[in-house]
Write an enzyme that holds these catalytic residues in place. Structure first.
Site, mmCIF file in Angstrom:
data_model
loop_
_atom_site.group_PDB
_atom_site.id
_atom_site.type_symbol
_atom_site.label_atom_id
_atom_site.label_comp_id
_atom_site.label_asym_id
_atom_site.label_seq_id
_atom_site.Cartn_x
_atom_site.Cartn_y
_atom_site.Cartn_z
ATOM 1 N N ASP A 111 43.989 -45.065 109.687
ATOM 2 C CA ASP A 111 42.669 -44.979 110.453
ATOM 3 C C ASP A 111 42.457 -46.464 110.883
ATOM 4 O OD1 ASP A 111 42.550 -42.706 109.177
ATOM 5 O OD2 ASP A 111 41.639 -43.311 107.439
ATOM 6 N N GLU A 144 37.664 -35.431 114.238
ATOM 7 C CA GLU A 144 36.951 -36.273 113.333
ATOM 8 C C GLU A 144 37.396 -37.809 113.965
ATOM 9 O OE1 GLU A 144 39.189 -35.729 109.851
ATOM 10 O OE2 GLU A 144 41.291 -36.246 110.725
HETATM 11 C C1 6LW Z 1 40.084 -40.015 107.618
HETATM 12 C C2 6LW Z 1 40.295 -39.233 108.839
HETATM 13 C C3 6LW Z 1 41.592 -39.013 108.899
HETATM 14 O O1 6LW Z 1 38.686 -39.851 107.022
HETATM 15 O O2 6LW Z 1 41.966 -39.200 107.442
HETATM 16 O O3 6LW Z 1 43.532 -39.483 110.078
HETATM 17 C C4 6LW Z 1 41.176 -39.417 106.719
HETATM 18 N N1 6LW Z 1 42.323 -38.989 109.909
HETATM 19 O O4 6LW Z 1 39.667 -39.589 109.982
HETATM 20 C C5 6LW Z 1 41.426 -40.382 105.624
HETATM 21 O O5 6LW Z 1 42.149 -41.481 105.900
#
Ligand code: 6LW
Length: 530
Positions: A15, A187
């Site tokens: 991230d 996300e």
């Molecule tokens: C994070 C989400 C994700 O909150 O994995 O790859 C989760 N993305 O954005 C945990 O790292």
């Protein structure tokens, strides 16, 4: 010109979030239950990166005692505005959700100290913050959709933040649920204003094989956002599981001093099957603009192994190797400061055993480093006079429930080295050696056992070796004995679930009993082979 080698940050650095201040670039990644949390890296050229500190380094800043592995600190966003660094992040408590939520911290120096958290009145995960040219500030993030039309549908929301009170104000706007219908987990959103247009970059597909980066744009920060018809603009999901880098997503954009654009993303490098023991790593991707949209890795369409950075002067970073002294920022403990049980001494640490064990979601006496290389030798020179029922040693850690320990144990007068694999909470002994029966003896002074415990990771074979220790460095001379070989395929997050790569560390426990025992880690060496 210089070449950036991908991954920029090998090992568990997921991230990534990046920002530039003048000629300096800063990058932060997620750390879940580890402490200190949220490492801050600095670069002058996007090629060489040095860690300069951590955002979370005081126990009073955040309390994540009791938060199980793969809970904790998720997906931060780092930005700079008007002389202040801003970081927003989520503390996830998967147990009861009673603690945690989205918070904001600030600092004038990204190396720290960072402020205590300001808790934000916003649910969900992956918060981000955007400073508009007109002085207004917009917080955004992702959460499960209130009325989902498909499984794991999320929504990206945007709401104004009053920077004077740090309170969210005005109405909330739901601006995005993903580019593809049925896409799970839109996300990791980030908003930018580029040449007068608002851009929303967001991941979708989940952080495994179907991960992707998508983009949308709008005339107003609150939307409506128009998705790019070319979405996803970066993914490896169509390349199949045999490709070298998988799970590419969770991008953040930065413009370099020369006006060029770049993105950091996460990805995994599987080996020995579809297993990625190093976890989700940070990669660099060049970006160009065409017809008002970003093109990721133009002409290539995938994360390159090496990236030409025209303005970079510095050589590639030196590979991490050798003795890891106490001040090294790679050292981490679990959920709280190591000062609770460890004191630096010479090249190593004095480690006071604790009653808690590696299976407890607290701060056991554990100090470790990320496994950053597939093939690596790690040597721990350990001296300890154990009481009955205590153990101390070397561990390869995924979580409380999944790890392999090579431990010196004492049961009655007998002292042994035992390799135990804890898998989904069930323990199996993989091998053992009776120390008192070995030809070279345990190198002991009185009750103290001095051994060198080594991990020899070669791909998915994790061999645990034993040699004599002691101040003479006998470990280097005698031929080590293999105690057991563990199968690494059982330890990565594909096998165990969760979000993490592996850590390699040392620990000591009295298994629930009061104790005054101190283990002496004379030194720990981390020697990459490949
Ligand atoms: C994070 C989400 C994700 O909150 O994995 O790859 C989760 N993305 O954005 C945990 O790292």
């Amino acid at each position: 010109m210089s070449l950036a080698a991908n991954p920029l940050l090998p090992g568990c650095y997921p991230d990534p979030t990046i920002c530039r201040v003048g000629a300096d670039y800063y990058l932060v990644t997620s750390t879940f239950e580890y402490f200190p949390g949220l490492p801050v890296f600095h670069s002058r050229d996007l090629v060489s990166w040095q860690q300069i500190g951590h955002v979370v380094e005081r126990a009073e800043q955040l309390d994540y005692q009791g938060v199980a592995s793969s809970g904790g600190l998720y997906a931060p966003t780092l930005r700079h505005h008007d002389g202040t660094f801003w970081l927003v992040c989520t503390l996830v408590d998967q147990q009861d959700g009673a603690r945690g939520g989205n918070f904001l911290m600030t600092a004038s120096d990204p190396a720290g100290p960072w402020s205590d958290p300001v808790w934000l009145d916003a649910g969900g995960i992956d918060p981000s913050i955007f400073f508009d040219d007109d002085g207004r500030v917009w917080l955004h993030g992702t959460r499960l959709a209130a009325e989902p039309q498909w499984h794991d549908q999320t929504e990206v929301w945007v709401r104004e933040l009053d920077p004077a009170t740090m309170a969210l104000v005005g109405p909330e706007h739901v601006v995005w649920t993903g580019a593809v219908r049925d896409a799970v987990w839109a996300e990791g959103p980030h908003l930018y204003r580029i040449d007068g247009t608002y851009y929303l970059l967001a991941a979708e597909g989940g952080t495994e094989m179907n991960h992707a980066v998508c983009v949308a744009r709008s005339e107003a920060v609150t939307g409506p956002y128009e998705g790019n018809r070319k979405n996803p603009v970066l993914t490896h999901r169509h390349l199949g599981s045999g490709t070298d880098v998988v799970g590419v997503g969770h991008g953040d954009l930065v413009q370099a001093v020369d006006g060029s654009w770049w993105a950091t993303v996460l990805g995994m490098r599987p080996y020995g099957g579809l297993h990625h023991n190093l976890g989700r790593e940070t990669f660099l991707v060049p970006v160009e603009w065409e017809d008002g949209w970003p093109v990721f890795a133009p002409g290539v369409g995938r994360v390159p192994t090496e990236v030409e950075v025209p303005f970079a002067q510095e050589p590639r970073r030196a590979t991490a190797s050798g003795v890891v002294p106490p001040g090294d920022l790679r050292w981490t403990s679990l959920r709280g400061p190591a000062s609770a049980f460890a004191v630096p001494r010479g090249h190593g640490w004095d480690l006071s055993l604790r009653p808690s064990t590696l299976c407890d979601a607290v701060t056991p006496a554990f100090l470790g480093l990320r496994q950053q290389h597939q093939d690596v030798d790690v040597h721990a020179d350990l001296r300890v006079a154990l009481a009955d029922g205590e153990d101390a040693g070397l561990v390869v850690r995924q979580s409380e429930d999944d790890h392999v320990r090579a431990s010196v144990i004492r049961a009655g007068q007998g002292r042994r080295v035992v390799v135990v694999h804890r898998r989904a909470g069930v323990e199996t002994t993989l091998g053992e050696k009776d120390l008192d029966g070995l030809a070279w003896g345990p190198g002991a002074v009185g009750d103290e056992v001095a051994v060198r415990l080594s991990l020899r990771a070669r791909g998915q074979d994790y061999a645990f070796l034993l040699s004599p220790g002691g101040p003479s460095g006998g470990g280097a001379q005698a031929e080590p004995v293999t105690v057991a070989v563990a199968d690494g395929r059982t330890l990565d997050s594909m096998a165990t679930g969760g979000f993490l790569g592996l850590w390699i560390g040392v620990y000591g426990t009295s298994n629930g009993q009061p104790t005054t025992t101190t283990a002496h880690l004379d030194r720990l060496e981390y020697v990459p082979v490949r």
